[in-house]
Design an enzyme around this catalytic site. Sequence first.
Site, PDB file in Angstrom:
ATOM      1  CD  GLU A   1      40.341  33.037  28.314  1.00 31.03           C
ATOM      2  OE1 GLU A   1      40.268  32.243  29.305  1.00 31.03           O
ATOM      3  OE2 GLU A   1      41.500  32.902  27.659  1.00 31.03           O
TER       4      GLU A   1
ATOM      5  NE  ARG B   1      44.519  39.991  34.711  1.00 31.09           N
ATOM      6  CZ  ARG B   1      44.020  38.761  35.173  1.00 31.09           C
ATOM      7  NH1 ARG B   1      43.638  37.856  34.177  1.00 31.09           N
ATOM      8  NH2 ARG B   1      44.081  38.453  36.413  1.00 31.09           N
TER       9      ARG B   1
ATOM     10  CE1 TYR C   1      44.311  36.025  39.119  1.00 33.16           C
ATOM     11  CE2 TYR C   1      44.621  34.079  37.659  1.00 33.16           C
ATOM     12  CZ  TYR C   1      44.069  35.308  37.693  1.00 33.16           C
ATOM     13  OH  TYR C   1      43.074  35.346  36.798  1.00 33.16           O
TER      14      TYR C   1
ATOM     15  NE  ARG D   1      52.165  30.200  31.408  1.00 33.73           N
ATOM     16  CZ  ARG D   1      50.863  30.616  31.067  1.00 33.73           C
ATOM     17  NH1 ARG D   1      50.621  31.398  30.191  1.00 33.73           N
ATOM     18  NH2 ARG D   1      50.053  30.660  32.016  1.00 33.73           N
TER      19      ARG D   1
ATOM     20  CE1 TYR E   1      46.330  28.149  32.620  1.00 32.80           C
ATOM     21  CE2 TYR E   1      45.302  28.341  34.619  1.00 32.80           C
ATOM     22  CZ  TYR E   1      45.960  28.832  33.765  1.00 32.80           C
ATOM     23  OH  TYR E   1      46.061  30.301  33.589  1.00 32.80           O
TER      24      TYR E   1
HETATM   25  C1  3EB Z   1      42.194  34.416  33.961  1.00 34.62           C
HETATM   26  O1  3EB Z   1      41.887  35.667  33.970  1.00 34.62           O
HETATM   27  C2  3EB Z   1      41.622  33.578  32.809  1.00 34.62           C
HETATM   28  O2  3EB Z   1      47.521  31.285  31.649  1.00 34.62           O
HETATM   29  O3  3EB Z   1      48.220  32.469  29.892  1.00 34.62           O
HETATM   30  C3  3EB Z   1      43.598  34.074  30.763  1.00 34.62           C
HETATM   31  C4  3EB Z   1      44.539  34.512  29.891  1.00 34.62           C
HETATM   32  C5  3EB Z   1      43.540  33.047  31.322  1.00 34.62           C
HETATM   33  C6  3EB Z   1      46.035  33.994  29.785  1.00 34.62           C
HETATM   34  C7  3EB Z   1      47.244  32.187  30.754  1.00 34.62           C
HETATM   35  C8  3EB Z   1      44.829  32.443  31.425  1.00 34.62           C
HETATM   36  C9  3EB Z   1      45.910  32.667  30.530  1.00 34.62           C
HETATM   37  O4  3EB Z   1      42.847  33.887  34.685  1.00 34.62           O
HETATM   38  C10 3EB Z   1      42.406  32.568  32.311  1.00 34.62           C
END
Ligand code: 3EB
Length: 342
Positions: free
Chosen positions: A326, A219, A206, A154, A147
């Site tokens: 999820e 989000r 992050y 990306r 990932y």
């Molecule tokens: C998170 O909140 C959970 O990498 O495109 C959620 C939605 C998550 C999109 C992405 C990853 C992605 O980090 C994982």
Amino acid sequence: MSPDTSLQFFQCDPAAANGQPLPAAAGILGMSSLHSPAQELPWPVQQLRMPLLGGAKQLHEYWHSAATCRRGRFHDIHFSVSDELLYGVVELAEGHGSDTGTALQLAAERAYRQLFALLQAEGFPHLWRVWNYVPRINEVEHGLERYRQFNIGRHEAFADFARPVDSSPAACALGVVDGPLSIAFLAARQAPRCIENPRQTSAFAYPRQYGPRSPTFTRAALASSGRHDILFISGTASIVGHGTVHLGDVVAQTRETMANIRVLLEQAQQLAPTAGYSLAGLDYRVYIRHAADYPTVRAALEQLIGPGIRAVYVQADVCRSDLLVEVEAHGIARRAASAAAD
Ligand code: 3EB
């Protein structure tokens, strides 16, 4: 009044006796399906290479526009365009790694470069929603979880096309057992409004402990098309701040996930007060890491949202190995005629 060519969503199980009727073929932008279609279809198909939970055997989800679509190919992308929307699917097998990156990183970068080049060429600059399916997402290869390799590729493509990460699309990234890297996307001429979650660190911010390059998604995204407000809630999990909470407790993770979705929905309601979004009015896709947790997750969601919840449950790996579930969702709401601009 102009004809209503805005986005529609149809969920059809051809085997179900009382399913929705198939939408008109000319307007089908694309679909997702559990199996690869028996014959070549004129529109792009994203195959969901994951088990459906709960006994149903097949699922076809269509994105549709009442306008007639034009279909085309661009490098490895199969796409459809209607007057204001573009849907595409790109699937890439992983080639070889190089000095500049692992095979998966390079495949992710290539897929996203093609995607952005297509949006530029066709004049649909705004990405609304992306569905990323990554083989063996939690496996560590060359010392880095796959990932995280995907995120590097990306991120590189976003940077090359000068895409600001704080206006990223709504998205999800899930793991499948095998097959190619598969990315479906919906783009438009109009920009969506990005919604972040005050309970969570924005994913593009992050800290480094989650990988050398951050994920690029928002989000939730609130878009409009014709007389409709369209809300995309990204894959949402049991994360508060930037940390996973409720390790090993699938019920608590499901509840925390819904607490996050509730906050996103409240913001969408403030931005689109006439849309009337509610938890019970959304269409959900629920990814469960362990198939055995399906009855538990479903019961928890039915308790929180109501027994009439419209949800598809599938088994997939979530992008952090400590996440057990999820949830993503979307809602399409027709604006009241008095509130419509046209
Ligand atoms: C998170 O909140 C959970 O990498 O495109 C959620 C939605 C998550 C999109 C992405 C990853 C992605 O980090 C994982």
